[in-house]
Design an enzyme around this catalytic site. Structure first.
Site, PDB file in Angstrom:
ATOM      1  N   VAL A   1       8.191  -4.958   3.530  1.00  0.00           N
ATOM      2  CA  VAL A   1       7.617  -4.643   4.835  1.00  0.00           C
ATOM      3  C   VAL A   1       8.585  -3.764   5.622  1.00  0.00           C
ATOM      4  O   VAL A   1       9.752  -4.120   5.801  1.00  0.00           O
ATOM      5  CB  VAL A   1       7.304  -5.921   5.642  1.00  0.00           C
ATOM      6  CG1 VAL A   1       6.760  -5.567   7.016  1.00  0.00           C
ATOM      7  CG2 VAL A   1       6.304  -6.784   4.883  1.00  0.00           C
TER       8      VAL A   1
ATOM      9  N   SER B   1       0.791  -1.237   0.000  1.00  0.00           N
ATOM     10  CA  SER B   1       0.000   0.000   0.000  1.00  0.00           C
ATOM     11  C   SER B   1       0.819   1.281   0.000  1.00  0.00           C
ATOM     12  O   SER B   1       0.246   2.372  -0.062  1.00  0.00           O
ATOM     13  CB  SER B   1      -0.927   0.012   1.225  1.00  0.00           C
ATOM     14  OG  SER B   1      -0.162  -0.036   2.434  1.00  0.00           O
TER      15      SER B   1
ATOM     16  N   TYR C   1      22.602   4.193   8.892  1.00  0.00           N
ATOM     17  CA  TYR C   1      21.799   3.254   8.128  1.00  0.00           C
ATOM     18  C   TYR C   1      22.542   1.939   7.885  1.00  0.00           C
ATOM     19  O   TYR C   1      22.382   0.995   8.638  1.00  0.00           O
ATOM     20  CB  TYR C   1      21.323   3.875   6.805  1.00  0.00           C
ATOM     21  CG  TYR C   1      20.224   3.038   6.182  1.00  0.00           C
ATOM     22  CD1 TYR C   1      18.898   3.223   6.558  1.00  0.00           C
ATOM     23  CD2 TYR C   1      20.509   2.032   5.267  1.00  0.00           C
ATOM     24  CE1 TYR C   1      17.893   2.434   6.035  1.00  0.00           C
ATOM     25  CE2 TYR C   1      19.516   1.231   4.737  1.00  0.00           C
ATOM     26  CZ  TYR C   1      18.213   1.430   5.123  1.00  0.00           C
ATOM     27  OH  TYR C   1      17.226   0.635   4.613  1.00  0.00           O
TER      28      TYR C   1
END
Length: 404
Positions: free
Chosen positions: A144, A54, A243
């Site tokens: 995800v 989405s 990161y």
């Protein structure tokens, strides 16, 4: 039907409401921008499962899969419905718009809303593949990004953190005040402590991806030649400490190790393969939470302008590689690389020069701030061209019905 005039209200990069009409137009624009013909390939099309469909790269994967490969199948996301006080999440409205596009294209896409980490969702998906899609799955894309995950086997809930490893990290970051005035600040993030790394790996690593494969293998649902890709990011040396060399980077390394293990296993059992797809920088709801990423992305756009490759173009290239329409562009570690345009020496040198020079006084000349602010607002359906934001809009859009 509830109608409201919606204005953007935000705390930093987080918006309290989303605009249904803006979200719908954004999805339509992405669909039109995706390379390829609007005519679907002939036949039923391959069966795909996209987990995290989405938003961001998962949404791009869904739209590009429709247009480039004519997919049908199941899309999984976790979104909040509209209430009397709040609109639905932007992903709720983007999903409704995507369902409309799939329906118009004559493709059978089922959209499920729930916890992708749960065995309940895995069982529901497996049942649908078995009962509705002929019992065979051709592709799985795993996209995800979540702050926490409950392990269904143990009931333990893990929480991910954005921290450097070994020592604190001080970096520049970009913020906007309540009036939208940009400021370049230095922020310090303390190092990972205790089990921070293990917790982050448990959420963002490859464990859940592998559980999905285990479930599908156990039910005998993988087609011969099945392919799966987990979406990942490496990024610039400018953001590496927080990161790639931090807790999230350790989780991404675990994801890549999982891909290698799954690749061997799938090749042996169904003649299939598993890869990680390393994507380029983009403005997403997840990326704006990472210190330094907003500044880096704004500067990158300042360097590249329209040559910055949008997610739907990158995912079109991924689908071409997964389906065999184009040869796989793999690095030495077996990862598909969709980020090479970002990491060339000349681009990174130009961004690094601007990073060094970036201050509150100079940032407007170095970064594309208008683009960045609009991109953040568009995540929630605002600042989308062609939308009348003074007009009332229906907010109680239903979730797509898959029972028909």
């Amino acid at each position: 039907m509830s109608e409201r005039v919606l204005i953007p209200r935000n705390r930093g990069f987080l918006f309290l409401d989303s605009h249904p009409a803006g979200c719908e137009r954004l999805v339509t624009d992405m669909w039109q921008a995706c390379p390829g013909s609007a005519d679907m390939p002939e036949g039923d099309g391959p069966v795909a499962l996209i987990i995290g469909s989405s938003a961001g790269y998962g949404l791009a994967a869904t739209l590009a899969g429709l247009k480039r490969a004519g997919i049908r199948g199941i899309m999984v996301s976790f979104e909040k419905a509209p209430t009397e006080r709040r609109t639905g999440t932007a992903g709720w409205y983007r999903t409704a718009a995507t369902a409309d596009i799939a329906r118009a294209a004559g493709r059978d896409l089922v959209f499920l809303n729930g916890d992708a980490f749960s065995d309940t969702m895995k069982n529901q998906v497996a049942d649908l593949i078995e009962q509705r899609f002929g019992g065979r799955l051709d592709y799985l894309i795993y996209s995800v990004a979540a702050p926490r995950r409950t392990d269904p086997a143990t009931g333990t809930t893990y929480a991910s953190v954005l921290k450097p490893i070994g020592r604190a990290n001080r970096t520049k970051t970009l913020v906007f005040d309540g009036e939208g005035v940009p400021e370049v600040r230095e922020v310090e993030t303390g190092p990972a402590e205790g089990d921070d790394v293990e917790q982050t790996v448990a959420v963002m690593g490859g464990t859940d991806w592998e559980r999905w494969i285990d479930q599908l293998v156990g039910r005998g649902l993988l087609a011969d030649g099945f392919a799966t890709a987990a979406l990942s990011y490496i990024g610039s040396p400018l953001t590496a400490a927080i990161y790639r060399q931090g807790t999230i980077g350790t989780a991404k390394a675990h994801l890549e190790a999982t891909a290698r293990s799954l690749n061997e296993r799938l090749g042996r059992t169904v003649g299939g393969r598993a890869v990680t797809s390393v994507n380029g920088a983009a403005v997403t709801q997840s990326s704006t939470a990472i210190p330094g990423i907003a500044l880096y992305t704004g500067l990158l756009r300042g360097v590249l302008g329209e040559d910055l490759v949008p997610p739907v173009h990158q995912l079109a290239a991924l689908w071409d590689q997964l389906t065999g329409a184009a040869p796989s562009d793999l690095d030495d570690e077996g990862r598909i690389r969709l980020d090479t345009w970002e990491l060339t020496d000349d681009v990174q040198a130009a961004v690094a020069e601007r990073w060094e020079a970036a201050t509150t006084d100079s940032i407007a000349d170095l970064a594309d701030l208008a683009w960045f602010r609009s991109e953040v607002q568009r995540l929630y359906g605002f600042s989308v061209p062609g939308i009348d934001y003074a007009a009332a809009v229906a907010t109680d859009i239903p979730w797509p019905d898959h029972t028909a």
